[in-house]
Design an enzyme around this catalytic site. Structure first.
Site, mmCIF file in Angstrom:
data_model
loop_
_atom_site.group_PDB
_atom_site.id
_atom_site.type_symbol
_atom_site.label_atom_id
_atom_site.label_comp_id
_atom_site.label_asym_id
_atom_site.label_seq_id
_atom_site.Cartn_x
_atom_site.Cartn_y
_atom_site.Cartn_z
ATOM 1 N N ARG A 141 0.836 -1.210 0.000
ATOM 2 C CA ARG A 141 0.000 0.000 0.000
ATOM 3 C C ARG A 141 0.861 1.246 0.000
ATOM 4 O O ARG A 141 1.912 1.284 0.639
ATOM 5 C CB ARG A 141 -0.794 0.085 1.313
ATOM 6 C CG ARG A 141 -1.994 -0.787 1.421
ATOM 7 C CD ARG A 141 -2.863 -0.253 2.573
ATOM 8 N NE ARG A 141 -3.272 1.120 2.266
ATOM 9 C CZ ARG A 141 -3.498 2.061 3.162
ATOM 10 N NH1 ARG A 141 -3.343 1.812 4.439
ATOM 11 N NH2 ARG A 141 -3.864 3.267 2.781
ATOM 12 N N HIS A 142 0.375 2.315 -0.619
ATOM 13 C CA HIS A 142 0.973 3.619 -0.378
ATOM 14 C C HIS A 142 0.586 4.035 1.038
ATOM 15 O O HIS A 142 -0.546 3.810 1.465
ATOM 16 C CB HIS A 142 0.450 4.651 -1.384
ATOM 17 C CG HIS A 142 1.237 5.920 -1.374
ATOM 18 N ND1 HIS A 142 1.075 6.883 -0.414
ATOM 19 C CD2 HIS A 142 2.207 6.374 -2.195
ATOM 20 C CE1 HIS A 142 1.916 7.879 -0.643
ATOM 21 N NE2 HIS A 142 2.613 7.592 -1.715
ATOM 22 N N PRO A 143 1.515 4.651 1.793
ATOM 23 C CA PRO A 143 1.198 4.927 3.198
ATOM 24 C C PRO A 143 0.126 5.999 3.405
ATOM 25 O O PRO A 143 -0.511 6.017 4.451
ATOM 26 C CB PRO A 143 2.540 5.394 3.770
ATOM 27 C CG PRO A 143 3.349 5.837 2.593
ATOM 28 C CD PRO A 143 2.903 4.988 1.445
ATOM 29 N N PHE A 154 -4.547 2.755 -3.364
ATOM 30 C CA PHE A 154 -3.260 2.870 -4.059
ATOM 31 C C PHE A 154 -2.491 1.636 -3.607
ATOM 32 O O PHE A 154 -1.597 1.707 -2.779
ATOM 33 C CB PHE A 154 -2.579 4.153 -3.571
ATOM 34 C CG PHE A 154 -1.566 4.764 -4.518
ATOM 35 C CD1 PHE A 154 -1.927 5.812 -5.363
ATOM 36 C CD2 PHE A 154 -0.248 4.337 -4.546
ATOM 37 C CE1 PHE A 154 -0.996 6.419 -6.213
ATOM 38 C CE2 PHE A 154 0.686 4.934 -5.392
ATOM 39 C CZ PHE A 154 0.304 5.981 -6.226
#
Lengths: 388, 388
Positions: free
Chosen positions: B227-229, B234
């Protein structure tokens, strides 16, 4: 001694990360960056968390020291200003979907005809050619499609994203090389160049080892967790209080490691060569950890460093930001906020160079359209002095 | 139109990856690279697997198109040759431990006094200053100490290494920027520069987002798997036949995603904004996968691409190397072996540029010392024509 890119003016239409990272590098080397933003909202990252006193700290890390002017490239008055800027600029950067600039009348061919010395740097998800040129991309899409995710993570678990946005950043860096090479060339040739960097292509350029293996063996490499895929020992090891790294990349280092740990393995045929060590990597790890579990990370890092073996801690970002070596190298700098208040921290410039100032404090990132008046006054000034 | 770096000569003392990656970029832009190697063994990577017909495919991917001369920098005759080369070169690259070049009499101060226009580019583990300047480093040591590993991998599991050697590669790229900027500058100033890039510093420069978060919140980010943080959705999603990526980076894309998947969530307060989506990311993932599990990856990639949403597959390296977009961009090139046989595959040049040839086949990587005779003949030739 002036900065190496003093007197270079970059007109920067890019937003988010890949393009602004490129112009940040050029700015750190002394170029003037005029950020041309969409009126009203500006660069999307102005609204990216985290915020400090109402300003995006994220935006500040990438855009410090740049100037901002808001221009609507569909409005005649703003187009006129943009074209006056083009006449003075050395470089134009853009990261629109391929075709957008042509529809605005600012494609490479149009601009090259009018401004033959102008360098035109474009960065996009998939580049300006090929079947997918028009498709949208973000960092994660190219990390996944470009192969880096497939070799990052643990075997037999789902692949993971690289925590840093290397899909964007590396593309911005390659664009930087292209722009700098074209700047050098235009001095001799008098002709600007069109540079077309794709985020997906740039991911491929990171795969030196993986491409060599795949092309020779026919098999794609798998993710290998915290191990190097073909050097042993080159991985994390447990000490009494957690993990640390040992990277003994050749036979001499391995022999020194065995001596430092008092392990009689350097002449053992199971470990005498790197191929043998790779084959017996799990056993070797257990034998090394039987020793390293007996003391702390710091103990072993000290012992192995003393013996000249590459080793070190696995640091979280807050720890890195206090690392004495990082601080000695001025790699965490303060970006001022508006009115010199509300300072934010940013990575420093990794390009240390003689004659290039490396201050501990950097100029603020601009408010949207903050430099309009100065930029217009500058245009008048240079146009008045232009040789007709 | 000649290549932008035509007529630039780089004397390259570097070995393994960071330095040779820098000179590969310069070579791809048209510079002549004279690789100065240790007699007998040469660059360590000549012995790195995988091999094809007795030649290292790994060495070929990084060193194609370079020339090689073997010189012992402690032997008087070879030193004389090296100094004649220095007199003709524009750039010297080295990646020794700080201090080694000084002990050879070739430190920056010595060389700058004798060859004032020469640019001196150094890349090392920790840089030429600070308490750890003398310590050895490899890619993995700086990935771990520099923070990238701490944000890569899955939460509550051990950190993982980025599968690509970004510890080396990114440092080589920053050195490239420094060298190119100094080449541009020397045309005006007449003075070469010393460039000092550290692998550890370069890792920090990748942490834009993580540094902003840590400096504002006081807490270092954790690894977040695939995951994007701080952007949702995303990340990777399950289709019927495996994982693929969706990167809907803003509200408009999220609304389009909901429409494309027939999910009535765009106006739902739990998902109406990116912060809300981040808070409810696990629920959102389940709701999206309830749909995407009903069909194949390719189906959904087609549907979402049609809707203008950034999406794509997670490809293994063999798949990437056959990707039609990659092939259309000439991003897998053939490096010839000795005698034009034994071709190996390498990543192409990601810097696509007008007036820069981008052939499908690249010149071989040199055998050790293969170009000695031609280089010595060239030296005689240029020295004979030198203005005294």
């Amino acid at each position: 001694m002036p900065a190496p890119l003093e007197n270079i003016t970059v007109l920067d239409l890019t937003h988010v990360l890949a393009g602004p990272y490129c112009s940040m590098i050029l700015s750190d080397l002394g170029a003037r960056i005029i950020k041309v933003e969409r009126p009203g909202t500006g660069d999307d990252t102005r609204n990216f968390p985290p915020f400090k006193d109402g300003e995006s700290a994220y935006f500040a890390t990438i855009n410090h020291g740049k100037e901002s002017i808001a221009l609507d490239l569909k409005a005649p008055d703003d187009r006129a200003v943009f074209e006056r800027l083009l006449a003075q600029a050395d470089v134009l950067l853009e990261n629109y979907r391929p075709g957008v600039m042509q529809r605005l009348g600012y494609g490479w061919e149009d601009l090259h005809a009018r401004f033959p010395r102008l360098i035109y740097g474009a960065v996009s998800g998939f580049g300006h050619s090929g079947p997918d040129a028009q498709k949208p991309a973000y960092d994660m899409v190219v990390q996944a499609r470009g192969g880096v995710m497939s070799i990052t993570g643990e075997k037999d678990r789902d692949p993971v994203r690289v925590g840093a946005s290397i899909g964007d950043i590396v593309a911005g860096m390659f664009l930087g090389h292209g722009v700098l090479a074209a700047l050098l060339d235009v001095e001799k040739s008098g002709e600007g160049r069109f540079i077309d960097v794709a985020m997906l292509d740039s991911q491929l350029a990171l795969l030196e080892h993986a491409i060599a293996i795949t092309s020779v063996t026919g098999k794609a490499p798998q993710p290998s967790g915290a191990r190097h895929p073909s050097i042993t020992p080159f991985e994390t090891f447990h000490a009494a209080d957690g993990l640390f790294v040992i990277a003994a990349g050749n036979n001499a280092l391995f022999a020194r490691l065995c001596a430092a740990l008092d392990l009689p393995l350097a002449a053992d045929p199971r470990f005498a060569t790197n191929p043998a060590r790779c084959e017996n990597a799990r056993l070797l790890k257990r034998l090394i950890e039987a020793i390293t579990l007996g003391n702390s990370k710091n103990h072993w890092i000290g012992v192995l460093t003393e013996a000249g073996i590459p080793t070190g801690p696995i640091q979280t970002v807050d720890q890195v930001m206090k690392d004495p070596q990082i601080l000695a190298r001025n790699m965490v700098v303060e970006v001022l906020g508006e009115n010199g208040k509300s300072a934010k921290l940013s990575a420093g410039n990794p390009i240390k160079m003689s004659g290039l100032a490396d201050p501990e404090t950097r100029a603020p990132a601009p408010k949207l359209d903050a430099d309009r008046a100065e930029i217009l006054a500058w245009l008048k000034e240079v146009e008045a002095h232009a040789v007709p």
